[in-house]
Design a protein around this motif. Structure first.
Motif, PDB file in Angstrom:
ATOM      1  N   ALA A 122      -8.548  -1.780  13.035  1.00  0.00           N
ATOM      2  CA  ALA A 122      -7.728  -2.098  11.868  1.00  0.00           C
ATOM      3  C   ALA A 122      -8.387  -1.574  10.595  1.00  0.00           C
ATOM      4  O   ALA A 122      -7.717  -1.019   9.715  1.00  0.00           O
ATOM      5  N   GLU A 155      -7.843   2.094  10.348  1.00  0.00           N
ATOM      6  CA  GLU A 155      -6.497   2.434   9.913  1.00  0.00           C
ATOM      7  C   GLU A 155      -6.337   2.289   8.401  1.00  0.00           C
ATOM      8  O   GLU A 155      -5.703   3.113   7.745  1.00  0.00           O
ATOM      9  N   VAL A 156      -6.915   1.234   7.844  1.00  0.00           N
ATOM     10  CA  VAL A 156      -6.856   1.055   6.385  1.00  0.00           C
ATOM     11  C   VAL A 156      -7.530   2.230   5.679  1.00  0.00           C
ATOM     12  O   VAL A 156      -6.994   2.795   4.719  1.00  0.00           O
ATOM     13  N   ARG A 162      -5.397   5.501   5.921  1.00  0.00           N
ATOM     14  CA  ARG A 162      -4.260   5.548   4.994  1.00  0.00           C
ATOM     15  C   ARG A 162      -4.731   5.642   3.545  1.00  0.00           C
ATOM     16  O   ARG A 162      -4.056   6.259   2.716  1.00  0.00           O
ATOM     17  N   ILE A 221      -7.962  -5.844   0.842  1.00  0.00           N
ATOM     18  CA  ILE A 221      -7.261  -6.240   2.062  1.00  0.00           C
ATOM     19  C   ILE A 221      -7.154  -7.766   2.135  1.00  0.00           C
ATOM     20  O   ILE A 221      -7.249  -8.363   3.207  1.00  0.00           O
ATOM     21  N   LEU A 230      -0.047  -0.075   2.494  1.00  0.00           N
ATOM     22  CA  LEU A 230      -1.132   0.087   1.530  1.00  0.00           C
ATOM     23  C   LEU A 230      -0.536   0.708   0.271  1.00  0.00           C
ATOM     24  O   LEU A 230      -0.027   1.831   0.298  1.00  0.00           O
ATOM     25  N   VAL A 275      -3.368  -3.937   0.214  1.00  0.00           N
ATOM     26  CA  VAL A 275      -2.515  -4.119   1.384  1.00  0.00           C
ATOM     27  C   VAL A 275      -1.497  -5.205   1.074  1.00  0.00           C
ATOM     28  O   VAL A 275      -1.845  -6.295   0.625  1.00  0.00           O
ATOM     29  N   GLN A 319       1.535   3.841   1.697  1.00  0.00           N
ATOM     30  CA  GLN A 319       1.297   4.308   3.060  1.00  0.00           C
ATOM     31  C   GLN A 319       1.526   3.153   4.028  1.00  0.00           C
ATOM     32  O   GLN A 319       0.963   2.068   3.860  1.00  0.00           O
ATOM     33  N   LEU A 368       0.925   1.050   7.189  1.00  0.00           N
ATOM     34  CA  LEU A 368      -0.236   0.818   8.059  1.00  0.00           C
ATOM     35  C   LEU A 368       0.248   0.597   9.482  1.00  0.00           C
ATOM     36  O   LEU A 368       0.931  -0.387   9.768  1.00  0.00           O
ATOM     37  N   ASN A 369      -0.105   1.517  10.352  1.00  0.00           N
ATOM     38  CA  ASN A 369       0.361   1.458  11.736  1.00  0.00           C
ATOM     39  C   ASN A 369      -0.739   0.877  12.621  1.00  0.00           C
ATOM     40  O   ASN A 369      -1.417   1.582  13.355  1.00  0.00           O
ATOM     41  N   PHE A 370      -0.925  -0.437  12.553  1.00  0.00           N
ATOM     42  CA  PHE A 370      -1.995  -1.074  13.306  1.00  0.00           C
ATOM     43  C   PHE A 370      -1.761  -0.992  14.811  1.00  0.00           C
ATOM     44  O   PHE A 370      -2.718  -0.940  15.586  1.00  0.00           O
ATOM     45  N   CYS A 423      -3.256   2.316  15.907  1.00  0.00           N
ATOM     46  CA  CYS A 423      -4.424   2.804  15.175  1.00  0.00           C
ATOM     47  C   CYS A 423      -5.556   3.266  16.082  1.00  0.00           C
ATOM     48  O   CYS A 423      -6.504   3.884  15.612  1.00  0.00           O
TER      49      CYS A 423
END
Length: 471
Positions: free
Chosen positions: A373, A376-377, A380, A400, A422, A432, A449, A451-453, A456
């Motif tokens: 995770a 991923e942050v 992005r 976050i 994000l 976020v 953006q 966030l595609n957790f 990821c």
């Protein structure tokens, strides 16, 4: 409370430790570590306070005794000696230096009284123009100390050396101790302002230690019951974190020498690794990322590092490169310079605010998911701030807050009809946010953006190294 804490730390071999941990009795003498055992002074009667009429096995007394037995007292005393308050371990003190600290403790918050806040007389002062009331209480006191010190006789009566120590301690250093001990921030965001002030003012290491003593005593004074000892530290503050704060002091004192921000942080990370992980610190690809993750994870260090090695190559690449950026022009980590990567000598660096909380909360049950995770942050965030040589000296904060208290299943299964995004909120900050999907049509995708957790952990290896990895 702050003044008593200072007194106790300066006399820790003369009842100070007992007072710090157990408080004072009705005679203002140090209590000992167990009800019914008498007093340090030998008065031989027990405290009349009902909160201390407890059995020797009570939770509070166990905490107090445990702190007394396990606290690194020599480390605390070293800070006092380094600051110049104590001249030696036998308890002799510098009267001028001690008076300066007492003056600082007495005046440092007085400008919270709005009736005392000054008006800029001429020119400007740290952003305030002539005729404006200085509402920031720290800036207000700095104004008084700099321009009209005579209105504070206790300060004006000090010699110039002690006055300069107080001015340094009180100025805005933009230093967050937690960012170092949890490796939350890159060197630039963490230490640039602090180092700039130290270099400009030729500040000695003793003044940096003086700053830390003030921090300790001020925080201790936040509790309204000083006769009960330093309850803030003994009962309420995680002892491991306190020890890490104290351990970090000596590294920051090196700012008065020739060490750069990045060298100080790397030295700290290396020694923390040896202390917490028990082994040689890693070198080469991903080494700084692993060392920072070890500090962020705190109690889950071993598990977090093992799970880092289980991440996809793509996520390892993101974490490895982003966490090794310094945010300082001309500075790279010696053990992982990023040479041979797209990130080499570029920026901006990212400070992921609450990344340690994410790894400690969500990472407790799913450390791999928490690391993915975080990756991923960062991935992005890089879309919003592409790598650039002109931004090598810049740091950007990624907040976050929305994720810090969540576990991984909750993050992966956001509210129905909503998704984590994000959002770039300024040139130096993003946050976020959980946004309804129905709002997506109105979003500016240059500033947002998704966030595609869920995916990821997918990706391909893009990183190519020229150096030989040694770990």
């Amino acid at each position: 409370g702050a003044c008593l804490t200072l007194f106790w730390l300066m006399r820790y071999d003369y009842g100070g430790k007992e007072s710090f941990c157990f408080g004072l009795d009705e005679f203002w003498d140090p209590r000992t570590g167990a009800p019914g055992s008498g007093h340090y002074s030998g008065h031989g009667t027990e405290s009349p306070h009902p909160e201390h009429e407890e059995t020797a096995t009570s939770t509070e007394w166990r905490k107090r005794r445990k702190f007394f037995a396990e606290c690194d007292w020599p480390a605390l005393q070293k800070v006092i000696i380094d600051s110049g308050l104590l001249l030696s371990k036998d308890g002799k003190h510098d009267e001028d230096r001690t008076l300066a600290m007492l003056v600082l403790l007495a005046i440092h918050d007085i400008m919270k009284l709005t009736d005392l806040q000054p008006v800029v007389d001429k020119g400007t002062f740290i952003g305030y123009k002539a005729g404006e009331v200085i509402s920031d209480h720290d800036v207000a006191l700095s104004f008084v100390l700099t321009r009209v010190p005579e209105v504070l006789p206790s300060f004006a009566g000090l010699n110039q050396k002690q006055q300069e120590s107080i001015k340094f301690t009180h100025c805005k250093l933009e230093y967050n101790m937690g960012w170092l001990v949890q490796a939350e921030a890159p060197p630039g965001a963490l230490l640039r302002t602090f180092r700039k002030v130290v270099i400009k003012g030729k500040v000695p290491a003793s003044d940096i230690a003086f700053y830390f003593v003030h921090w300790l005593t001020d925080l201790a004074g936040a509790e309204p019951f000083p006769l009960e000892g330093s309850e803030k530290f003994v009962l309420k503050f995680p002892r491991r974190i306190l020890e890490q704060f104290i351990y970090s002091f000596s590294f920051i004192e090196n700012l008065s020498g020739e060490a750069t921000e990045t060298q100080i942080v790397e030295d700290y990370l290396e020694k923390r690794w040896r202390t917490d992980v028990w082994g040689p610190a890693p070198r080469g690809s991903n080494s700084i990322a692993k060392m920072r993750i070890a500090c962020m994870a705190q109690q889950e260090t071993d598990v977090a590092i093992n799970q880092f090695n289980e991440l996809t190559p793509a996520d390892q690449m993101v974490l490895g490169e982003e966490l090794a950026l310094t945010g300082c022009r001309g500075q790279q980590y010696e053990r992982d310079s990023l040479e041979g990567t797209e990130s080499h000598r570029k920026g901006p660096a990212f400070l992921v605010y609450y990344a340690p909380a994410l790894l400690q909360k969500a990472g407790k049950k799913d450390p791999r998911g928490a690391l993915a995770a975080l990756a991923e942050v960062l991935r992005r965030a890089r879309e919003l701030w592409p790598l650039s040589t002109k931004d090598v000296d810049k740091s950007v904060t990624i907040r976050i807050d929305a994720l810090k208290e969540m576990d991984i299943p909750s993050i992966l299964k956001a509210e129905a009809g909503a998704h984590f995004v994000l959002t770039k909120t300024s040139s130096v900050e993003a946050m976020v946010k959980l946004k309804p999907v129905e709002d997506f049509k109105g979003l500016d995708w240059k500033l947002n953006q998704v966030l595609n957790f869920a995916s990821c952990r997918k990706g391909s290896l893009k990183r190519r190294r020229t150096q030989i990895d040694e770990f």
